[in-house]
Design a protein around this motif. Sequence first.
Motif, PDB file in Angstrom:
ATOM      1  N   ARG A  93       0.538  -0.803   0.046  1.00 24.68           N
ATOM      2  CA  ARG A  93      -0.413   0.060   0.348  1.00 24.68           C
ATOM      3  C   ARG A  93       1.267   1.219   0.419  1.00 24.68           C
TER       4      ARG A  93
ATOM      5  N   SER B  97      -0.011   5.258  -6.467  1.00 27.17           N
ATOM      6  CA  SER B  97      -0.175   5.025  -6.251  1.00 27.17           C
ATOM      7  C   SER B  97      -1.675   5.320  -5.262  1.00 27.17           C
ATOM      8  N   ASP B  98      -1.544   6.020  -4.624  1.00 25.58           N
ATOM      9  CA  ASP B  98      -2.933   5.700  -3.370  1.00 25.58           C
ATOM     10  C   ASP B  98      -4.088   6.602  -4.537  1.00 25.58           C
TER      11      ASP B  98
ATOM     12  N   SER C 202      -5.584   3.042  -6.470  1.00 24.89           N
ATOM     13  CA  SER C 202      -6.150   2.464  -4.833  1.00 24.89           C
ATOM     14  C   SER C 202      -7.330   2.809  -5.049  1.00 24.89           C
TER      15      SER C 202
END
Length: 325
Positions: free
Chosen positions: A104, A150-151, A154
């Motif tokens: 994450r 990435s955030d 997601s």
Amino acid sequence: MLLKRSKEEVVLLLLCGLSIPSILPFGIVRLFQGNLILATVDLLIVLGMLCIMVFVWRTRRVRFAGIAVTVFYSLGMLAAVYVKGVSIVFWVYPTMIAAFFILRAKEALMINSVSLLCLLAILHDAMPLLDLSSVVVTLILINLFSYIFSDRTSLQHFELNQQAEKDFLTGVGNRRAFDRQLQSLCKQGEPQTDACLLILDLDHFKKINDQFGHTVGDQVLIQFCSLLRSRIRNADSFFRYGGEEFVVVAMGVDEFTAARFAEELRALVEKTELLRDYPVTVSIGVARKLAEEQGQAWFQRADAMLYAAKLSGRNAVRVAREDKA
């Protein structure tokens, strides 16, 4: 075989698999050149990646393996820079980027931040201040951009999953969401979970569509869902199975409690005016999950009770009784 694996497993296996041919040749060459320390670091990284691949392949536990890969790879990178120095500092870039593919965003950023501080301690006497500053700034930017990407990815993935598992008209879970929860509750090897299925079907709903039109029928479905959502608990789940048929998954209840709950829902629908001057009622079938029962069998027992409720004259609740023999 990879087609049967989750996307998280595939990403982890591919990253580990690609790292082996990328590092192994350098380890072999350095071994023959007599550079035993750096060769040992390279070969340990390769061995670690192989062990993690076997672990993931056999256990399918990607969460622990992802953290292990990132920490192990980061330690190997720092050890290599410590031994070899500035000449291989470029290996830091793919190592830090790879962390965002495995973990994450916040976890990757935390591990990379610690690695960056360690890298500063290793290189502060080995590089001119301006060159070291350039490396640090570019690494910070890479981590910042990777974190944002990435955030956001997601978040978009979560939103798409939410949309894909919601009924477009009523906003409750759709059949795909129900099937996923049913599969989760009936997963083999998992502890027995107390849960009951309530299958609800609006009585004579086709007559509403025929007499008042589909637009009015849609409004009845929306109001029906709003009414039930105001009554069911947070622990329960509510789905539109199809047409005018709905399912409630009631958690932590036996068939007697579920029967009372179903009767409350039936009475609530009966006394609420969902359509002006026109009675709207619901029939409900209830079944408790039996030990080791598969999802399809569980659903069929509840559906049989719904059929029995309709045969009895509708606007009724019928419960599947467990065989005590």
